[in-house]
Design an enzyme around this catalytic site. Structure first.
Site, mmCIF file in Angstrom:
data_model
loop_
_atom_site.group_PDB
_atom_site.id
_atom_site.type_symbol
_atom_site.label_atom_id
_atom_site.label_comp_id
_atom_site.label_asym_id
_atom_site.label_seq_id
_atom_site.Cartn_x
_atom_site.Cartn_y
_atom_site.Cartn_z
ATOM 1 N N GLU A 60 0.817 -1.211 0.000
ATOM 2 C CA GLU A 60 0.000 0.000 0.000
ATOM 3 C C GLU A 60 0.849 1.258 0.000
ATOM 4 O O GLU A 60 0.474 2.263 -0.624
ATOM 5 C CB GLU A 60 -0.942 0.001 1.202
ATOM 6 C CG GLU A 60 -2.058 -1.039 1.123
ATOM 7 C CD GLU A 60 -1.605 -2.470 1.344
ATOM 8 O OE1 GLU A 60 -0.478 -2.667 1.844
ATOM 9 O OE2 GLU A 60 -2.356 -3.397 1.018
ATOM 10 N N HIS A 129 -10.395 -5.173 8.506
ATOM 11 C CA HIS A 129 -10.915 -4.938 7.166
ATOM 12 C C HIS A 129 -11.932 -3.800 7.164
ATOM 13 O O HIS A 129 -11.986 -3.020 6.236
ATOM 14 C CB HIS A 129 -11.605 -6.197 6.632
ATOM 15 C CG HIS A 129 -10.651 -7.250 6.161
ATOM 16 N ND1 HIS A 129 -9.799 -7.919 6.994
ATOM 17 C CD2 HIS A 129 -10.429 -7.754 4.926
ATOM 18 C CE1 HIS A 129 -9.084 -8.791 6.284
ATOM 19 N NE2 HIS A 129 -9.452 -8.714 5.033
HETATM 20 C C1 LIG Z 1 -1.583 -4.880 4.193
HETATM 21 C C2 LIG Z 1 -2.564 -5.742 3.504
HETATM 22 N N1 LIG Z 1 -2.878 -5.481 2.219
HETATM 23 C C3 LIG Z 1 -3.769 -6.238 1.555
HETATM 24 C C4 LIG Z 1 -4.384 -7.281 2.182
HETATM 25 C C5 LIG Z 1 -5.447 -8.092 1.446
HETATM 26 N N2 LIG Z 1 -4.936 -9.401 1.126
HETATM 27 C C6 LIG Z 1 -5.170 -10.436 1.932
HETATM 28 S S1 LIG Z 1 -4.381 -11.787 1.449
HETATM 29 C C7 LIG Z 1 -3.723 -11.009 0.102
HETATM 30 C C8 LIG Z 1 -2.816 -11.753 -0.810
HETATM 31 C C9 LIG Z 1 -1.677 -12.332 -0.065
HETATM 32 O O1 LIG Z 1 -0.924 -13.107 -0.904
HETATM 33 P P1 LIG Z 1 0.343 -13.911 -0.407
HETATM 34 O O2 LIG Z 1 1.208 -13.039 0.436
HETATM 35 O O3 LIG Z 1 0.960 -14.511 -1.591
HETATM 36 O O4 LIG Z 1 -0.247 -15.017 0.567
HETATM 37 P P2 LIG Z 1 -1.327 -16.159 0.281
HETATM 38 O O5 LIG Z 1 -2.678 -15.571 0.595
HETATM 39 O O6 LIG Z 1 -1.207 -16.583 -1.132
HETATM 40 O O7 LIG Z 1 -1.017 -17.234 1.247
HETATM 41 C C10 LIG Z 1 -4.143 -9.693 0.054
HETATM 42 C C11 LIG Z 1 -3.815 -8.739 -1.005
HETATM 43 C C12 LIG Z 1 -4.044 -7.513 3.540
HETATM 44 N N3 LIG Z 1 -4.606 -8.508 4.240
HETATM 45 N N4 LIG Z 1 -3.127 -6.746 4.162
#
Ligand SMILES: Cc1ncc(C[n+]2csc(CCOP(=O)(O)OP(=O)(O)O)c2C)c(N)n1
Lengths: 325, 365
Positions: A60, A129
């Site tokens: 972000e 959220h």
């Molecule tokens: C700071 C923040 N930004 C965005 C999100 C929304 N979000 C939740 S999971 C995710 C993707 C995460 O991907 P990754 O790090 O590859 O982990 P995975 O879910 O694939 O295990 C996002 C964008 C969040 N939880 N926290």
């Protein structure tokens, strides 16, 4: 005119502006192919392509910095923070950088950036959220904060935000995304930022609120009407800057007010509204201004939302107390 | 003027993928095979099978509205459990929202995991002996905290390690770099385990970064980095074992990238994987399944039978049912519960609100 939900109206506003102005860009996490986790950017990637509508890496602070940089290259970024609880990651980028660009450059630079983000209680998201953090941003000089309560306003306010030459935080209450439809013009139109709207006229009490609480207040007003209390309701629409004029005029008529916010009580928008009323309309009041808000805990764990969020009953109770003062 | 250039080759060439078992469970890298007892092999298999069954049940329960927020884990069992297998009881765990299996195998009662899913504060009230932080929602925030925990363990003279889990998407956050860099600078005993399941919600890892591997991101922090086949339990185990030995020896942190895949949606809250990946891709990864290959391997060693498989699955189903009942018995949350956890002693405003809400809650009873 077509019937649209609020999220459709939001998509429509972006589509309209992407078509009208080549400098408008849409970016954020999962906004392109996926159309956003709520589908707010659905179809935009297909129509405008990767050049105009694109995914960012997951950061972000990066998104906010990118927006500032693109603004300095004469673009009009619409950046998305996927859920508003994650905005702390971009706090520096928004509050210290975007909001201060015009000031720091003595008016030489400006940041026509729209920051869109879903927020608000009642949909049982995981923690961090849904938090109502609007108060924090209302305290950032250089930033306008807009919160629509319905599809029609959402489109007009979002287009106004995109065309505004200063950064605008545009907060979309998740509970309102798909909860009802309304007639929304297909063409572009704007609603002036910083202007409240009287959504119900009345003479006995002014309810001042914004976002999802507007609908709750309208329902409370129907009930109160049956009990002989005639409410006027003001939808602030922009919470920073405040439309003090509309508030004061209403209070001159009703002489009583209750301010309703979904957010925690401490240092919130309601506090600011009450302070403005004290400054500008104190002698018109026949009772202290009432306040309905959530308690001062962290935004609740999902299964406690029902008991934590302010509701119709809370508004009715406070309205009666203020009228019977 | 000629500027010095790095012509030693591409950085990713220094990060080959460690693989020990092929998809049929044959050892293809004898030299790298870790020392691990037969009992341990069996226990690791048991944990993976158990977790797969529990995950499948959780998806169903979520669809029935009996669980809340849930991030599926199928496909990632080796990455999660073969690494966490090396945790000492006193090692600290810093999981993401997806890493619930590691938490449970580290000692979180299953019903508490369900309460977390439902959004109940008791899901965050951990037993004293469980050394773990609550699942992190803010992507990569656990990385800097892992540096802090690891530094604390080091200062206290404990021979313990902080295990920090996150995804490929997390490597784009500043906190990821900051955490590795801090831990590196303090030579703190941390292991950063990046489960590269190829997608951050819908965004493929190729769009996160121009780097050819995530393991190579360790280079800038001056720490060890290794990429492993995350569908291979032995490779994950071997890499983690080494990382833990280094950490304990005072040699600082390691970044482990596990190449893996989540078969299911990102979470159960409306994600539609058909929007961003093909069934063919998922099918390809399913052929590399960690349970299949480990089953072959153990069967050949005479360590695993159909009966073991069925017993384990049955145990998982019974435990899930029991845990669910236990979660159902926990009382509903009140506003006073939430206000009560704000400060050590309630401040004036909190006390006023506690009084007001307890009167209201009393009325409702
Ligand atoms: C700071 C923040 N930004 C965005 C999100 C929304 N979000 C939740 S999971 C995710 C993707 C995460 O991907 P990754 O790090 O590859 O982990 P995975 O879910 O694939 O295990 C996002 C964008 C969040 N939880 N926290």
């Amino acid at each position: 005119m077509t019937q649209m939900t609020m999220i459709q109206a939001i998509t429509d506003a972006m589509r309209t502006e992407l078509r009208r102005d080549d400098n408008v860009l849409v970016f954020g996490e999962d906004v392109a192919k996926n159309g956003g986790v709520f589908r707010a950017t659905e179809g935009l990637y297909d129509e405008f392509g990767e050049d105009r509508v694109f995914d960012t890496p997951l950061a972000e602070s990066g998104i906010a910095g990118l927006a500032l940089g693109l603004a300095l290259q004469q673009y009009r970024p619409i950046m998305e923070i996927q859920f508003f609880g994650f905005v702390f990651e971009a706090m520096d980028g928004i509050a210290s950088q975007l909001a201060r660009l015009r000031y720091r450059s003595g008016g030489h630079y400006h940041a026509p950036v729209t920051i869109r983000s879903p927020f608000g209680g009642g949909v049982k998201t995981p923690e961090l959220h849904a938090d109502n953090l609007e108060g924090l941003f209302a305290q950032c000089p250089g930033l306008k904060v807009v919160i629509p309560s319905n599809p029609y306003d959402a489109k007009g306010l979002l287009i106004a935000a995109i065309r505004d030459n200063d950064p605008v935080l545009f907060l979309e209450h998740m509970k309102l995304y798909r909860s009802f439809r309304e007639e929304v013009p297909e063409e572009a139109y704007t609603i002036e930022l910083g202007k409240a709207k009287i959504v119900r006229e009345g003479s006995g009490l002014t309810l001042i609120t914004y976002g999802a609480m507007v609908r709750t207040a309208l329902k409370a007003a129907e009930q109160l009407q049956k009990e002989g209390i005639d409410c006027e309701i003001i939808d602030l629409r922009t919470i920073s800057p405040l439309d003090t004029e509309t508030i004061v005029k209403s209070i001159q008529k009703t002489n009583r007010a209750v301010v309703v916010q979904e957010a925690q009580k401490q240092a919130g928008i309601a506090a600011q509204v009450i302070a403005e009323i004290n400054d500008c309309a104190l002698l018109h009041l026949e009772a202290p201004v009432g306040r309905v808000s959530a308690p001062d805990s962290v935004f609740p764990f999902a299964s406690a939302e029902d008991v934590w969020l302010p509701n119709e009953k809370d508004i009715i109770e406070q309205a009666k107390a203020t009228v019977n003062f | 003027m000629d500027l010095p250039v790095n012509d030693s080759g591409r950085i990713e060439d220094f990060f080959p993928t460690l693989r020990i078992l092929d998809t049929q469970g044959h050892v293809i890298n004898e030299q790298a095979r870790p020392e691990i007892s037969n009992d341990e092999l069996k226990e690791l298999m048991r944990r993976m099978v158990y977790t797969r069954v529990w995950d499948q049940r959780a998806l169903k329960l979520n669809r029935q509205g009996r669980l809340g927020f849930y991030a599926p884990v199928a496909g990632q069992e080796a990455s999660m459990l073969a690494s966490a297998f090396l945790m000492d009881q006193e090692d600290w765990l810093l999981p993401s929202y997806r890493d619930i299996p590691q938490l449970v195998w580290h000692g979180l009662p299953l019903y508490k995991a369900f309460l977390y899913s439902r959004g109940h504060f008791e899901g965050g009230q951990y037993p004293e002996e469980l050394k773990a932080v609550m699942p992190q929602i803010i992507i990569a925030a656990q990385c800097t905290q892992a540096a802090g925990i690891a530094l604390g363990l080091k200062k206290r003279g404990k021979k313990q390690v902080a295990f920090c889990y996150f995804g490929d998407g997390a490597t784009s956050q500043g906190d990821f770099y900051e955490g590795m860099n801090f831990a590196g600078a303090y030579r703190a005993p941390a292991i950063f385990i990046c489960q590269n399941n190829r997608f951050a919600i819908s965004v493929p890892v190729e769009k996160q970064t121009a780097a050819a591997s995530l393991a190579q991101k360790a280079v800038a922090a001056g720490i060890r980095g290794i990429q492993v086949d995350g569908m291979d339990p032995l490779a994950v185990y071997a890499a983690t074992k080494k990382a833990r030995e280094h950490a304990i020896a005072g040699d600082g942190p390691t970044l482990i990238e596990t190449l893996t895949y989540r078969y299911g949606p990102h979470t159960m809250a409306g994600d539609d994987p058909t929007r961003y990946r093909t069934d063919e891709l998922t099918g390809e990864w399913e052929k590399r399944d960690p349970l299949i290959r480990f089953r072959f391997y153990l069967e050949r060693l005479g360590l695993w039978s159909q009966e073991d498989e069925e017993q384990t699955a049955e145990q998982a189903r019974t435990d899930v049912d029991k845990a669910l009942k236990q979660a159902d018995r926990v009382s509903k949350q009140n506003v006073t519960d939430l206000l009560g956890f704000m400060f050590e002693k309630p401040t004036q405003n909190i006390q006023e609100q506690l009084d007001a809400y307890s009167a209201r809650e009393g009325d409702q009873r």
